[in-house]
Design a protein around this motif. Structure first.
Motif, PDB file in Angstrom:
ATOM      1  N   UNK A  10      39.188   1.250 -39.014  1.00 25.35           N
ATOM      2  CA  UNK A  10      38.345   0.191 -38.446  1.00 25.35           C
ATOM      3  C   UNK A  10      37.362  -0.336 -39.483  1.00 25.35           C
ATOM      4  N   UNK A  11      36.716   0.570 -40.202  1.00 28.34           N
ATOM      5  CA  UNK A  11      35.742   0.148 -41.210  1.00 28.34           C
ATOM      6  C   UNK A  11      36.408  -0.677 -42.307  1.00 28.34           C
ATOM      7  N   UNK A  12      37.620  -0.281 -42.682  1.00 27.58           N
ATOM      8  CA  UNK A  12      38.351  -1.054 -43.692  1.00 27.58           C
ATOM      9  C   UNK A  12      38.700  -2.433 -43.165  1.00 27.58           C
ATOM     10  N   UNK A  13      39.034  -2.507 -41.882  1.00 30.23           N
ATOM     11  CA  UNK A  13      39.385  -3.797 -41.276  1.00 30.23           C
ATOM     12  C   UNK A  13      38.178  -4.726 -41.193  1.00 30.23           C
ATOM     13  N   UNK A  15      27.833  -7.233 -35.052  1.00 29.31           N
ATOM     14  CA  UNK A  15      28.570  -6.084 -34.540  1.00 29.31           C
ATOM     15  C   UNK A  15      27.652  -5.304 -33.601  1.00 29.31           C
ATOM     16  N   UNK A  16      28.176  -4.937 -32.437  1.00 26.26           N
ATOM     17  CA  UNK A  16      27.492  -4.024 -31.526  1.00 26.26           C
ATOM     18  C   UNK A  16      28.356  -2.769 -31.445  1.00 26.26           C
ATOM     19  N   UNK A  17      27.811  -1.629 -31.839  1.00 27.32           N
ATOM     20  CA  UNK A  17      28.597  -0.397 -31.939  1.00 27.32           C
ATOM     21  C   UNK A  17      28.090   0.663 -30.971  1.00 27.32           C
ATOM     22  N   UNK A  18      29.029   1.357 -30.342  1.00 26.99           N
ATOM     23  CA  UNK A  18      28.682   2.394 -29.368  1.00 26.99           C
ATOM     24  C   UNK A  18      28.590   3.753 -30.040  1.00 26.99           C
ATOM     25  N   UNK A  47      32.406  -5.917 -30.423  1.00 23.72           N
ATOM     26  CA  UNK A  47      31.929  -4.683 -29.808  1.00 23.72           C
ATOM     27  C   UNK A  47      32.857  -3.581 -30.276  1.00 23.72           C
ATOM     28  N   UNK A  48      32.285  -2.528 -30.834  1.00 22.96           N
ATOM     29  CA  UNK A  48      33.059  -1.459 -31.453  1.00 22.96           C
ATOM     30  C   UNK A  48      32.811  -0.122 -30.772  1.00 22.96           C
ATOM     31  N   UNK A  49      33.877   0.429 -30.195  1.00 27.14           N
ATOM     32  CA  UNK A  49      33.862   1.790 -29.693  1.00 27.14           C
ATOM     33  C   UNK A  49      35.032   2.502 -30.357  1.00 27.14           C
ATOM     34  N   UNK A  50      34.715   3.468 -31.216  1.00 25.01           N
ATOM     35  CA  UNK A  50      35.779   4.200 -31.888  1.00 25.01           C
ATOM     36  C   UNK A  50      36.577   4.979 -30.851  1.00 25.01           C
ATOM     37  N   UNK A 103      34.329 -13.302 -28.631  1.00 25.58           N
ATOM     38  CA  UNK A 103      33.908 -11.908 -28.765  1.00 25.58           C
ATOM     39  C   UNK A 103      35.149 -11.021 -28.820  1.00 25.58           C
ATOM     40  N   UNK A 104      35.217 -10.150 -29.801  1.00 27.03           N
ATOM     41  CA  UNK A 104      36.310  -9.190 -29.915  1.00 27.03           C
ATOM     42  C   UNK A 104      35.815  -7.864 -29.350  1.00 27.03           C
ATOM     43  N   UNK A 105      36.576  -7.302 -28.415  1.00 27.04           N
ATOM     44  CA  UNK A 105      36.162  -6.069 -27.767  1.00 27.04           C
ATOM     45  C   UNK A 105      37.138  -4.956 -28.134  1.00 27.04           C
TER      46      UNK A 105
END
Length: 291
Positions: free
Chosen positions: A91-94, A103-106, A68-71, A2-4
């Protein structure tokens, strides 16, 4: 793995703790090398990068299958929306071609299209971009974080007052960030789940009066709410370090909440931690650290 992305804040730390307790492998992305020792001590792996370094960020994300994505929130002295759009764009480009399976996004209550509404607009743009990606995405729209009241501990203790833009009896959805982190862990480890959007809040709505009562109980002294008049909102924010544009955005976000000009769910996911339990823990931790 998992990448956090966003593992050092209130939600992220809770999420990482939950995943590690389940025996999951995690890699926390941070921009601050000073965080390395603390993160590794938990049993997590860590990678240091600036999220604006799209190529390096993509290389790190490719090491895992679930994200898990928190901008990252921008510093309040900047043009926060502009800075957060820059990080979001990178981030979106990556994510393109990163090979993720989930993907779980906050996100946040009140996310919506609009200009000069700070996080509400930026996070809505994030939601829409993620929905267009060919990977299952779970979006969590979290309620007003209990942790936003952390800064009130000092005035509650020294002055017996909690300051608020909202009327003392105005109730709004609030949630413990740690509860959100636990829920995010459930979504990250779930199997066969399609894309979804979930609202997450606490066991009930709370008002500033409820927050003051929680401080009063935890501190053992009277605590009252002082409402800051609307015509003083922008000036008060600038005095504590907000840029003019960031202050204007915060004022507009506050008005949207106060006027309830946002989608309100019929059956949100609810955490179990009450505001009283959170404030008691906050006061206890603060007292321990002060010794």
């Amino acid at each position: 793995m998992h990448i956090i992305l966003g593992g050092t804040g209130h939600i992220g730390k809770s999420l990482c703790k939950e995943l590690l307790a389940q025996g999951e492998e995690i890699l926390v992305i941070t921009h601050n090398p000073d965080n390395i020792t603390e993160i590794k001590a938990t049993g997590a792996d860590v990678a240091v990068t600036d999220v604006l370094d799209t190529n390096r960020l993509q290389g790190i994300i490719k090491r895992g299958k679930r994200l898990y994505l928190l901008n990252p929130p921008a510093a309040p002295y900047t043009d926060t929306a502009a800075e957060e759009r820059k990080s979001l764009e990178s981030i979106l480009a990556a994510l393109e071609g990163a090979g993720l399976e989930r993907i779980v996004a906050q996100s946040t209550y009140g996310a919506q299209h609009g200009n000069a509404i700070g996080d509400l607009g930026v996070l809505y743009e994030m939601e829409e971009a993620l929905k267009a990606m060919p990977v299952p995405v779970s979006i969590i729209r979290g309620a007003y974080y209990y942790s936003n009241w952390d800064a009130s501990l000092d005035t509650a203790r020294t002055e017996g007052e909690v300051y608020s833009f909202y009327p003392p009896d105005f109730k709004l959805p609030m949630a413990d960030p740690a509860d959100i982190g636990k829920f995010a862990a459930q979504l990250l480890t779930a199997e066969g789940m399609a894309s979804n959007l979930t609202y997450f809040t606490g066991p009930q709505d709370y008002s500033p009066n409820d927050v003051a009562a929680a401080f009063a109980e935890a501190l053992g002294k009277p605590v009252t709410v002082v409402q800051i008049p609307e015509d003083e909102w922008e000036e008060s924010l600038i005095k504590v370090g907000f840029s003019e544009v960031a202050a204007q955005s915060m004022v507009n976000m506050t008005k949207i909440t106060l006027e309830q000009k946002y989608e309100q769910p019929d059956a949100p996911q609810r955490g179990s931690t009450t505001i009283t339990e959170y404030i008691k823990a906050l006061v206890g931790v603060d007292a321990t650290e002060a010794k």
